[in-house]
Design a protein around this motif. Sequence first.
Motif, PDB file in Angstrom:
ATOM      1  N   HIS A  30      31.581   4.814 -47.376  1.00  0.00           N
ATOM      2  CA  HIS A  30      32.649   4.163 -48.130  1.00  0.00           C
ATOM      3  C   HIS A  30      32.123   2.882 -48.791  1.00  0.00           C
ATOM      4  N   VAL A  31      31.429   2.053 -48.021  1.00  0.00           N
ATOM      5  CA  VAL A  31      30.873   0.810 -48.561  1.00  0.00           C
ATOM      6  C   VAL A  31      29.837   1.121 -49.644  1.00  0.00           C
ATOM      7  N   ALA A  32      29.011   2.119 -49.413  1.00  0.00           N
ATOM      8  CA  ALA A  32      28.004   2.506 -50.408  1.00  0.00           C
ATOM      9  C   ALA A  32      28.665   2.912 -51.718  1.00  0.00           C
ATOM     10  N   LEU A  33      29.754   3.658 -51.648  1.00  0.00           N
ATOM     11  CA  LEU A  33      30.466   4.055 -52.867  1.00  0.00           C
ATOM     12  C   LEU A  33      31.051   2.848 -53.590  1.00  0.00           C
ATOM     13  N   LEU A  34      31.476   1.849 -52.838  1.00  0.00           N
ATOM     14  CA  LEU A  34      31.970   0.617 -53.470  1.00  0.00           C
ATOM     15  C   LEU A  34      30.839  -0.108 -54.201  1.00  0.00           C
ATOM     16  N   CYS A  35      29.622   0.001 -53.684  1.00  0.00           N
ATOM     17  CA  CYS A  35      28.475  -0.701 -54.266  1.00  0.00           C
ATOM     18  C   CYS A  35      27.926  -0.053 -55.531  1.00  0.00           C
ATOM     19  N   VAL A  36      28.293   1.178 -55.803  1.00  0.00           N
ATOM     20  CA  VAL A  36      27.772   1.870 -56.997  1.00  0.00           C
ATOM     21  C   VAL A  36      28.862   2.151 -58.027  1.00  0.00           C
ATOM     22  N   GLN A  37      29.957   1.394 -57.958  1.00  0.00           N
ATOM     23  CA  GLN A  37      31.025   1.590 -58.935  1.00  0.00           C
ATOM     24  C   GLN A  37      30.491   1.284 -60.336  1.00  0.00           C
ATOM     25  N   GLN A  38      31.097   1.917 -61.323  1.00  0.00           N
ATOM     26  CA  GLN A  38      30.600   1.849 -62.694  1.00  0.00           C
ATOM     27  C   GLN A  38      30.499   0.417 -63.214  1.00  0.00           C
ATOM     28  N   SER A  47      27.768 -10.677 -49.499  1.00  0.00           N
ATOM     29  CA  SER A  47      28.451 -11.288 -48.356  1.00  0.00           C
ATOM     30  C   SER A  47      29.668 -10.459 -47.950  1.00  0.00           C
ATOM     31  N   THR A  48      30.330  -9.863 -48.935  1.00  0.00           N
ATOM     32  CA  THR A  48      31.474  -9.001 -48.654  1.00  0.00           C
ATOM     33  C   THR A  48      31.014  -7.693 -48.024  1.00  0.00           C
ATOM     34  N   VAL A  49      29.901  -7.159 -48.504  1.00  0.00           N
ATOM     35  CA  VAL A  49      29.335  -5.939 -47.919  1.00  0.00           C
ATOM     36  C   VAL A  49      29.004  -6.185 -46.445  1.00  0.00           C
ATOM     37  N   ASN A  57      37.638  -3.414 -38.405  1.00  0.00           N
ATOM     38  CA  ASN A  57      39.085  -3.445 -38.637  1.00  0.00           C
ATOM     39  C   ASN A  57      39.429  -3.977 -40.029  1.00  0.00           C
ATOM     40  N   MET A  58      38.424  -4.326 -40.821  1.00  0.00           N
ATOM     41  CA  MET A  58      38.636  -4.814 -42.181  1.00  0.00           C
ATOM     42  C   MET A  58      38.982  -3.633 -43.089  1.00  0.00           C
ATOM     43  N   ASP A  59      40.094  -3.746 -43.809  1.00  0.00           N
ATOM     44  CA  ASP A  59      40.496  -2.685 -44.732  1.00  0.00           C
ATOM     45  C   ASP A  59      39.575  -2.673 -45.947  1.00  0.00           C
ATOM     46  N   LEU A  60      39.233  -1.472 -46.388  1.00  0.00           N
ATOM     47  CA  LEU A  60      38.364  -1.315 -47.551  1.00  0.00           C
ATOM     48  C   LEU A  60      39.162  -0.728 -48.708  1.00  0.00           C
TER      49      LEU A  60
END
Length: 77
Positions: A30-38, A47-49, A57-60
Motif C-alpha cells: 500500500h505504501v509503495a503504491l502511494l510512492c509511485v503515484q503519477q 518522513s511520512t513513509v 494503526n495509522m490510516d493510509l
Amino acid sequence: MLWNKRRPSEILDPTVVEPSYGDPMIRCIHVALLCVQQYPEDRPKMSTVYAMLSYENMDLPEPKEPGFCRESPKKFC
C-alpha cells in the motif's frame, strides 16, 4: 490491478511469505503504491513513509493512478 480489485494478498508469493506476515506485507505494498503515484505532489514525503511503516494503526489514503506501469492504463484502472 489486484489492489484495485481488492485482492492484494494475491500479490504475495506464498512460497516466500508466511501467512503471519500477510498484513504487514500488504501495508508495505500500500505504501509503495502511494510512492509511485503519477503526480509527485500526491506522493508522501519520506518522513511520512517512515511514519506509515512504523505505526500500523495509522490510516493510509487510497493510492491514485501510478506514474508508470507495464500494462496499458486502461487495464490498470
